[in-house]
Structure formats: C-alpha cells, structure tokens
Design an enzyme around this catalytic site. Structure first.
Site, PDB file in Angstrom:
ATOM      1  N   ASP A 265     -36.858  33.589   0.874  1.00 62.70           N
ATOM      2  CA  ASP A 265     -35.516  33.916   1.367  1.00 62.70           C
ATOM      3  C   ASP A 265     -34.701  34.675   0.326  1.00 62.70           C
ATOM      4  OD1 ASP A 265     -35.551  32.839   3.898  1.00 62.70           O
ATOM      5  OD2 ASP A 265     -34.934  30.855   3.236  1.00 62.70           O
TER       6      ASP A 265
HETATM    7  C1  GLC Z   1     -31.132  29.393  -1.312  1.00 63.53           C
HETATM    8  C2  GLC Z   1     -32.336  28.787  -1.987  1.00 63.53           C
HETATM    9  C3  GLC Z   1     -33.605  29.057  -1.243  1.00 63.53           C
HETATM   10  C4  GLC Z   1     -33.443  28.862   0.230  1.00 63.53           C
HETATM   11  C5  GLC Z   1     -32.247  29.625   0.766  1.00 63.53           C
HETATM   12  C6  GLC Z   1     -32.066  29.354   2.232  1.00 63.53           C
HETATM   13  O1  GLC Z   1     -31.085  30.712  -1.537  1.00 63.53           O
HETATM   14  O2  GLC Z   1     -32.503  29.227  -3.284  1.00 63.53           O
HETATM   15  O3  GLC Z   1     -34.605  28.224  -1.740  1.00 63.53           O
HETATM   16  O4  GLC Z   1     -34.595  29.254   0.898  1.00 63.53           O
HETATM   17  O5  GLC Z   1     -31.104  29.241   0.082  1.00 63.53           O
HETATM   18  O6  GLC Z   1     -31.136  30.195   2.823  1.00 63.53           O
HETATM   19  C1  GLC Z   2     -36.530  27.103   0.963  1.00 58.67           C
HETATM   20  C2  GLC Z   2     -36.444  27.433   2.432  1.00 58.67           C
HETATM   21  C3  GLC Z   2     -37.703  28.094   2.909  1.00 58.67           C
HETATM   22  C4  GLC Z   2     -38.059  29.231   2.034  1.00 58.67           C
HETATM   23  C5  GLC Z   2     -38.121  28.830   0.568  1.00 58.67           C
HETATM   24  C6  GLC Z   2     -38.313  29.983  -0.361  1.00 58.67           C
HETATM   25  O1  GLC Z   2     -37.448  26.073   0.765  1.00 58.67           O
HETATM   26  O2  GLC Z   2     -36.188  26.289   3.192  1.00 58.67           O
HETATM   27  O3  GLC Z   2     -37.547  28.544   4.233  1.00 58.67           O
HETATM   28  O4  GLC Z   2     -39.293  29.750   2.452  1.00 58.67           O
HETATM   29  O5  GLC Z   2     -36.928  28.210   0.207  1.00 58.67           O
HETATM   30  O6  GLC Z   2     -37.217  30.829  -0.416  1.00 58.67           O
END
Ligand code: GLC
Ligand code: GLC
Length: 815
Positions: A487
């Site tokens: 993300d």
């Molecule tokens: C934050 C976190 C990430 C997650 C995202 C969800 O950026 O660092 O781990 O997946 O939020 O929107």
């Molecule tokens: C968080 C989010 C997941 C994403 C990950 C890496 O765990 O929940 O959807 O893939 O971060 O960003």
C-alpha cells in the site's frame, strides 16, 4: 527474558508478570460481540463494528498506556486498603499474579494480603454479552470483610464521535438503574433501538453511573473516591461521562470462596417496542431480562464456558500435528490457527495498534485472511466471499475496503489498488479446494451492491482477471494503479502536502507505472481460474487463461528479471525500481516470493538465484527485510514507502506478512532447511526468550519487526491483525509440512529440514479424518518414495477425497 510461559495442554499462554513490555492482549467473542482484553484487564468491547457500536471506552495512546478496561477493585473494610486484582489500574504489588490467555477467554488472578481473586472473562457462544466471573477466596486465618467494586466506562456508541464531539456528548449521556442492573441508553430516546446493560449476580450495597462522581474530581482509575471511602454514591448520570460500577460487600470465613458474576451486554429492541410502558421514555426490559437472569447463574456460566472450550477444540481439531519442533507444534495446533480466526473476525479493525475507528474490511486483506481459516469454518468463509464479491465493481476492480456494518464499499478510500481483484480468485480457489462446493460459483452476486447487477460469482472471477489484462503498461506488465500489495509503494501519487493520504492522492495524469508483483500474482490467479474453469467443463477457457499466464511470465522474464533477482516495478516515468542499478531499494522481497510461488523461474534456475539473493541481501537473524538498501530520504516518486525512517514498516522493516512467501518459495525449490529456518526466525514462540527485545506477545505474529537499519532492530510492533497469520499458516501447514487441499483430494508433499525423521498429523477434510504419518530418512528434504492409503499403495501423492465420516490412514515415506 520471559514474562510467562506456554501451557500447551490447556492451550493457554500464562503471563506471570503484569508489567509486560507492551500490553499483551487477547480477544473475546467470535460472532458479533467482541472485546479486546490485555493481561491487566485493559481493553474494550463492541458489537459488530468497533467504530459504530462501541460499548466501552478505551483511550489509545494514553499514559500510562492501556488504561480503560474491565476493572474490579477489592477493598479491605478493616484497613481501608484497596487494590486491583488485575494489577491495573491501581498497580499495587501482587503475589501470584497470573493471566491466562486462552481460546476466546482470559482469566486474571492474583493474591494480596491473603485475599485471592481470579476473574474469568469470556463471551458465551451465540450471545451478545460478556461474562466476568470473579472468585474471591479468603486465605487468611481470620474472617475477611471486603468490598468488591466493578468499573467500566461507557462509550457513547460511535467511537470517533465519542473522542471528538464533546460539545454535544457531554449533554447526551443517559442511564437507568433498575434491580441493580445498570442500563446505558444514550441516544436511545431518539434513533437508537439498542442499549448496553451491566448486571451483577449479588445484592448491591450501592452503584455509580456518573464517572466523575465515582472517581472524584481530578482523580483517575487508580484511586476512585467511591472505592477509597468504601461506599458508592448511587450516582445517576445525566450527561458527562456515564460509567457502570457495582458495589458488593463480602464477608468470607477463612478458606471460603465466593463467586460474583458480572454480565455486560448489548441489546436491540424491536423499533416498535422500545419503551415500557409504551409512550414513556423507559427502556422496555421485558426481552432482555431473561437473558440477564440466565447468565447471572453460576451453573449457566460454567456450562457456557465448557461449550466455548469445546467449540475451540473442534475448530482447532481440523489440523493437529506432532513434529520434532515444539514451536511449530504450538503455533500450528493452537496459536497461529487462533490468530487466523481473529483476523477473520477483526480484519484490521481493533487491536492495541488499530483503534477500531480507522479501517473497514480490506478487500485484499480479507481474501488473504481466508486462506488461514477456510479449513476451520468453511461456511463462514463462503459467506465472507459472497460479501466481498458483492462489493466488486463492474469493471472487475474493487473497493479497497468495505464496511462490516453495511457491507458496502468505502468511498473514502475508493479503488484502483490494482492487485485487489486477483486476491478474490485466490480466496475462492482456497474455498473450493477445501470444500469441493462448486455451487458457490453459481451464486448470483451484485456489483457494487447494486440490486439488478447480479451475475454468477464465476463471472466475478473472470472480470477480476480481465481487469489486469486490460490494464497493461509498456512492458506488458500490469499497471500498478494506486498501489499493489504494498500500500505504501505509491508510484502515481507525488505528494508534497503534509497529511495528504498517500493512498488516495493521484495528482499526475498519464503515468505508466507497472508492477512485477501483480504480474506474479496474475500468473498464480490465472492458473487457479484455469483449474476452476476445467471443473466447470470450460476447457477452452482454461487454455486461454494458461496462455495469458504464459504470456505474462514471458513479460516478467523479459522485463522483470534483473539478473540476480526479480525487479519490483516500473515507475511513473517508466524507470525501473528494485534493480541493481538503483541507488536505494535495489531488491524487494515481494516479487521474489510471488513470482516463484507462481512458478516463474522454477525450471531455469532463476528461482534459486533469486532466493540466494534474498538470503544474501535481505535475510537477517530476526527475519527477512522488505527491501535493501533502505530509503535514506523521502522520494516523492515512490510515496509512503520512503516516508518511514529506515528499518521501519515498509521501508526495510521485517514486514512479516511477506516472509512466508519466501518460505513457500524455498519449499518449492526443495530447500527444507532454509524454509524452516525462515519460519523459525519470525515464529513468536521461538522468539519468546527475546521478549525484552521483541516486546510484543510471544503467542501471535506481529505485522512488523524492526529491520537491521533501525535502532531498535528486532523489536516487534502491530501484533495480531496482519496477513502474516494466514500466510504463515499456509507456509508451514501446506508447504513445509506439505498437507494441501486440492480440488481432487489432499496432496501430501512436505519439504522438511534434513534432520527431521518425519512427523504426524490429523487433518479433517470434507468430513473425513486423515491420520497422516510421514517418515523420512535423514538427509532428504523433499520427495516422496511411496504413499500408502488404508494399506493400499497409491500412485503419486494425491490422496483422493474419501466419504464423510471415513477414517483414513495415510502412510507417507519420503525419499
Ligand atoms: C499504512 C501502513 C501500511 C498499511 C496502510 C493501509 O500506510 O504503513 O502497512 O497497509 O497504512 O492503508
Ligand atoms: C498492511 C495492509 C495490507 C498491505 C500491507 C503492506 O498490512 O493491511 O493490505 O498489503 O500493509 O502495505
């Protein structure tokens, strides 16, 4: 150093010191009523939605942390001394402190000045309430006169509003107290049909419902005035902050134990029967009263607790293993499976790190969570799949999140995370392999919850694949959109404004950012859909999908291979990311895992080369970091990933979720020692000795362990709600132990450490029970010499599906 130990027999983790490095939590409830509870009774409860139906208040980021919970106070009437048997909130010294976190329950006990107290907290199956069963024992040699006070703080339902909208909320709070039961009914007078209740099994000496009266001005939970003086104020809340506190007086002979049961619950009345008498403003309690009475009864409590234990025995019984490694056993048999059920229930909503007000259910997250629990609750997996699919967009794209309460896509976050649709195929494939229930493919499911838009679920899957195929970039690789699995890799975002969302900002047109990760995921999903198509008799279609997958694999080999590893992506301008030519972020873990799982590079040695690069450049003693070298500054063209200081989260943290992909890849190339070694590095039980460094719970996976670039290398964060749970379960059970549900039976294909001599497992599969005994001459990691099923040698290693009820004995010899 340790702060407790595992009790494997009872499936509990026993915390023996209250001052754990962080609150070590557990979850109550598994259907609609849920709570989190820490080892010192901190936490809160909610009904279905942690934001919109919060029953009790909890203050995140408070000091001291973990304040607000399910508190009891004991007060010695003679000395006037009072304490919390769960340590918080008074934090007076205790003897024999012990918190047992079990499957859906926690029990916290201690002793002080000869008075023992043990409280069991749990949610009975099928009910929207929680029980606190307190047992107080006098170990002195003289009579003890005690007061027991309960204390909770009610949340005014919407947890976000509750923390922000004081001008209104200080005036809306309302309660009723009747027959010793405290009813919290804020907003019931207008549009709510629900209320909370807090009841006690014993006659009351008093009660309080106005927090500031109970506590006294400028005091906190560690010395409530009512407790200090040994007498409730019988306060009735009007506005301000409603709370619930009962006061029970206990006189205990030496050796005597008294049991006091508290019930905290949620109730919805029919909209046309809210008040009693009709026309009044008094809650109609006719329907709820029998429930309250039932669970204040000690016998009912005990039998509800036994049912809860049986429920979990049955669920966990789906797969039980006995291996040479105790950490693997307890994670597979108990804690990893349990964590998978919790991620299923919570998604990423409520933990010590997720405030319950932020996110709904992730499309990608929930599909992956499914991989970890489908074998335990296939019917609920079915329902979850249909809910998720109903939010899919007609384009085949997906809302990134949906709300559990409304089951609708969340517009704030929107769509355009281009990996999302493919996960639906993996989720459905896992369900089909587990159950053989092809009928789900014919279920009529809406798009974007729009009535009239229904098509069979199967078409949703077809659209998912097309979504990727219709969005290819200049290298014939999938366009990344807002992000893929990561993300935080936001290649179309270019944000320079503080506070702007990296996920939803797209402020440049016409980019060509592509993802090698999605390419791998596509190849994997296309093969899954091909297998499904075959089962529906569409062999032509299956061929097309395999051809699409082959083409995508070629694109990966042509433009996604860097020489020693798979590249990560191409950015907005078409420049490569995750390549030896980059200054930072030269190699990323995700495409190594996903491309190899998809089979790319398995036959030409590239997979092994990529895994060797992972070992050389990304692996550390605490797990495998996400990329290297870490980003030393913010790159506007990369987005959130470079916003984290080096070593944390996606910027070269050990993002545990991705580690099992490498374990699976190692298993696929037959390296059992490597696969298991990676498994152990992040296995929380194997890290128990490191509790002072690791800091999070030793019984569940965290999302992240700080990477080698971080000052706190090895420190875990964000425990519980992470895709790590499901993927580790898949890695160890399906690829290391190698017991995999397939469409036509159970595949047994272990990839074990050289030194193991084998292992045993019991697996329920489509109603039959398979007793599997794997023996292995030392020195081999993978390969099957023979499989004998019920005394008959079979061809290959796929044990065909047996009729429900059958007991199947499977003897596997590796070699
Ligand atoms: C934050 C976190 C990430 C997650 C995202 C969800 O950026 O660092 O781990 O997946 O939020 O929107
Ligand atoms: C968080 C989010 C997941 C994403 C990950 C890496 O765990 O929940 O959807 O893939 O971060 O960003």
């Amino acid at each position: 150093m340790r702060y407790g130990h595992f009790d494997d027999e009872r499936r509990e983790y026993v915390v023996t010191r209250p001052d754990t490095p962080l609150p070590w939590i557990n979850y109550l409830g598994s259907e609609a009523y849920f709570g989190i509870i820490s080892n010192t009774a901190g936490g809160y409860s909610f009904y279905r939605d942690a934001r919109l139906r919060r029953l009790t208040r909890y203050r995140y980021n408070n000091v001291p942390f973990d304040l607000g919970g399910r508190y009891l106070y004991l007060r010695d009437s003679e000395s006037g001394e009072f304490w919390s048997p769960s340590w918080q909130p008074t934090r007076l010294e205790l003897e024999n402190y012990e918190c047992r976190h079990g499957m859906g329950y926690s029990s916290i006990g201690s002793r002080r000045n000869g008075i023992e107290a043990e409280t069991l907290y749990f949610v009975p199956g099928g009910e929207n309430l929680e029980i606190w069963r307190a047992r107080v024992t006098n170990r002195r040699d003289s009579e003890a006169k005690l007061s027991l006070f309960s204390a909770i703080e009610f949340c005014l339902w919407d947890a976000w509003d509750d923390q922000t909208n004081f001008q209104r909320n200080f005036s809306t709070g309302q309660v009723e107290v009747e027959d010793g039961v405290i009813y919290h009914k804020t907003e019931y007078r207008e549009r709510r049909d629900h209320f909370a209740y807090f009841a006690c099994s014993e006659p009351l000496a008093g009660f309080d419902t106005q927090r500031d009266t109970f506590l006294g001005a400028y005091r906190s939970w560690d010395n409530p005035e009512a407790v200090e003086r040994g007498e409730s104020f019988d306060s009735v809340a009007h506005g301000w902050a409603p709370c619930g506190s009962h006061h029970v007086e206990l006189t205990l002979a030496p050796g005597e134990t008294k049991e006091v049961v508290f019930v905290l619950g949620y109730w919805e009345n029919p909209a046309d029967a809210k008040f009693d008498p009709e026309g009044s403003q008094t809650i109609n309690k006719k329907l709820v009263k029998p429930v309250i009475e039932r669970f204040l009864n000690s016998g009912e409590v005990e039998s509800a607790f036994q049912s809860l234990r049986e429920y979990w025995s049955e669920l966990l019984g789906t797969l039980q293993v006995s291996t040479p490694d105790e950490h693997a056993d307890r994670m597979v048999n108990v804690w990893n499976a349990y964590q998978c059920m919790v991620t299923f229930n919570m998604s990423r909503s409520a933990s010590f790190y997720e405030s319950g007000i932020g996110r709904g259910m992730g499309f990608r997250d929930s599909n992956q969570d499914l991989l970890g629990f489908v074998h335990m609750v296939p019917e609920r997996a079915r329902e979850r799949i249909l809910d998720i699919a109903a939010t899919q967009l007609p384009s085949g794209g997906a809302y990134h999140q949906y709300q559990p309460m409304t089951k609708r896509g969340n517009n704030d976050v929107g769509s355009g995370f281009n990996d999302d649709p493919a996960w639906l195929i993996l989720g459905v494939a896992a369900y089909l392999k587990e159950t053989g229930d092809l009928s789900i493919l014919d279920e009529e499911v809406t798009y974007d919850n729009e009535p009239g838009s229904e098509s069979p679920l199967y078409e949703h899957l077809q659209r998912s694949l097309r979504y990727t195929l219709h969005r290819l970039g200049p290298h014939e690789l999938p366009l990344i959109g807002r992000a893929d699995w990561n993300d935080c890799l936001n290649l179309n975002c270019f944000s320079t404004t503080p506070g702007e969302s990296f996920q939803t900002t797209e402020n440049k047109e016409g980019g060509v950012a592509e993802s090698v990760f999605i390419a791998g995921l596509f190849v994997l999903a296309a093969e899954e859909l091909a297998q499904i198509a075959e089962r529906r008799g569409h062999t032509d279609e299956a061929e097309t999908y395999r051809a699409d997958a082959a083409k995508m694999s070629e694109a990966v080999l042509a433009h996604g291979w860097d020489g020693e590893w798979f590249r990560r992506a191409y950015d907005y301008f078409g420049d490569v990311i995750g390549s030896a030519g980059n200054e930072e972020g030269q190699i990323f873990i995700e495409p190594q895992g996903m491309c190899i799982i998809a089979g790319i590079g398995l036959d030409d040695g590239k997979a092994v080369t990529a895994l060797d690069s992972v070992a050389a450049r990304l692996a550390t003693e605490h797990g495998i970091v996400l990329q290297q070298p870490a980003f030393s500054h913010y790159y506007v063209n990369l987005g959130e990933i470079s916003s984290y200081p080096p070593g944390y989260k996606e910027n070269a943290g050990i993002f545990c979720h991705t580690n099992p992909w490498i374990m699976i890849a190692e298993a696929l190339v037959g390296r059992g020692d490597e696969a298991f070694d990676y498994y152990q590095r992040i296995n929380p039980s194997a890290r128990e000795e490191l509790s002072d460094l690791h800091r999070c719970e030793p019984y569940v996976y965290p999302q992240m362990i700080a990477g080698k670039d971080a000052p706190s290398f090895g420190e875990a964060k964000n425990s519980w709600l992470s895709g790590t749970a499901a993927w580790n379960f898949v890695a160890v059970s399906q690829w290391i132990l190698g017991i995999r549900a397939e469409h036509d039976g159970l595949r047994i294909d272990p990839c074990l450490p050289k030194s193991w001599e084998g292992f045993e497992a019991t697996r329920s599969f489509r109603g039959a029970t398979y007793k599997i005994n794997v023996s292995k001459p030392k020195g081999v990691c993978r390969g099957i010499a023979q499989v004998v099923v019920n005394g008959q040698k079979i061809k290959g290693n796929l044990v065909e599906t047996h009729p429900a009820g059958a007991a199947v004995v499977v003897e596997v010899t590796m070699g």
